[in-house]
Design a protein around this motif. Sequence first.
Motif, short mmCIF file in Angstrom:
data_model
loop_
_atom_site.label_atom_id
_atom_site.label_comp_id
_atom_site.label_asym_id
_atom_site.label_seq_id
_atom_site.Cartn_x
_atom_site.Cartn_y
_atom_site.Cartn_z
N SER A 367 0.85 -1.19 0.00
CA SER A 367 0.00 0.00 0.00
C SER A 367 0.88 1.24 0.00
O SER A 367 1.89 1.30 0.69
CB SER A 367 -0.93 0.01 1.22
OG SER A 367 -0.21 0.17 2.42
N HIS A 368 0.49 2.21 -0.82
CA HIS A 368 1.19 3.49 -0.92
C HIS A 368 0.22 4.57 -0.45
O HIS A 368 -0.85 4.76 -1.05
CB HIS A 368 1.62 3.76 -2.36
CG HIS A 368 2.48 2.68 -2.95
ND1 HIS A 368 3.86 2.75 -2.91
CD2 HIS A 368 2.16 1.51 -3.55
CE1 HIS A 368 4.35 1.67 -3.50
NE2 HIS A 368 3.35 0.90 -3.89
N THR A 369 0.59 5.29 0.61
CA THR A 369 -0.35 6.20 1.27
C THR A 369 0.21 7.62 1.33
O THR A 369 1.38 7.82 1.70
CB THR A 369 -0.67 5.72 2.69
OG1 THR A 369 -1.29 4.44 2.63
CG2 THR A 369 -1.60 6.70 3.41
N ILE A 370 -0.63 8.58 0.99
CA ILE A 370 -0.35 10.00 1.22
C ILE A 370 -1.28 10.45 2.34
O ILE A 370 -2.50 10.24 2.25
CB ILE A 370 -0.59 10.83 -0.04
CG1 ILE A 370 0.32 10.38 -1.17
CG2 ILE A 370 -0.37 12.32 0.26
CD1 ILE A 370 1.80 10.57 -0.88
N GLY A 371 -0.71 11.04 3.39
CA GLY A 371 -1.52 11.43 4.53
C GLY A 371 -1.29 12.87 4.96
O GLY A 371 -0.21 13.42 4.76
#
Length: 412
Positions: A367-371
């Motif tokens: 999973s690749h997440t921008i937060g």
Amino acid sequence: MNMRKTVLIFVVLLSIYALGTVLGPFGILGNPALLKEDGTFLLKISPIVDLQFFQNLLTLDNINAILNEEEILINPNTMGHVIQNGIKFSLPVNITAYAHLNLLGLRLVPYVTVDGMINMSLPKTFSQILFDNEPKVETNLESTIQNFAKSDIKLSIGGNVLLGDLFVNANFFIPVAYSYAQNTYAHAKYTSSATPTYANLNVDAKLSLLSTIDIQNFGNNLQDPEKLLEQVQKLIEKDAGINLGFGYGNRNFGFAIKDITVKPAKVNYGLEFAMNAYAKYQAEATDITFDATYTVSQPIFFKLLNPIEIMDNVKITAYYKNDGFIMWGISGVYALNGDWAAKIYAGLNLSILKAYYALGMFPTFYSHTIGVGFNVGLLNGDLQLTATTNDLNLMGSTTPGIGVSLRLAGGL
């Protein structure tokens, strides 16, 4: 209205949002000790929603073709991953609501959570037959896979007690949808011939789920609060399991052991449904025909003659992080049934605003997440947007999924 009903109504209202978890980049891998960082002076209330979806069947090109009503290209190049690894789907779920009460350093955190994982995995025999262009003439293949679909969705109602850097946890847990391995299978049969030229594929599958809840009639009780309260009370008092946990956590390091079952839950109800798909290819000279059909049965509800006991999987979690201007951290969880997950992140910390990227690693996907997180005293929260993939590479022939996580906390 007496106190017992008041408490039950509070629990039911919270469950529409439906802890193992909490702040910022760590998401569902968190440690309850991290709740100390939500800025609670007296009382805060918070809902959390964390959903992800992974699939390895459709590539970016396939999805674009579907959206543009174009032909889907199916060949070894575009379907390489699914040919080698089989068709896989995963849906991690965590929906939580909690209250955080700070009594001069003693912190009480009651919560309601729906969490778990739904997985489906078909062996590569299926995908090789469906998508591999290698000729399979005069071939007969047949296989049966038991428990091809797994689910462990549960409802937990409990609380954490935090004192300093230590915490203890206790909760009731109610299995909502657990896969029943004995009645869950997928069967495939493939036959082909050169003379006459034909190829047949038949797939049939059955999925069976168990639950503590009377699934068939539960929806009717939603319209009758009195009956709903009685059912929730009965589930907690009679059939719910009990889990314990404990751990440690400070600003940089923490660990926890959670979901230690001291009383198994009982499942009494179930549902099952079946699916059948058939495809036939036939060629006579220049006359080529292809037929395909599928059926899905109506769900069948049943009650077990003898309840089955469900024990939760003990989970061990740990994290290490640095909250400086350049913030970073690593966290992981390992369950004694072999499931695991890990996450690393890095970003910028501007005190009232945080922005970061996180890479998550799970048994079947990444999973690749921008937060983005914010904290303005009375209100703080965190929003994450996630792309799931079968490969570290987001482009090319990767098979994308999606995810979203939202946490808000309001109060003093």
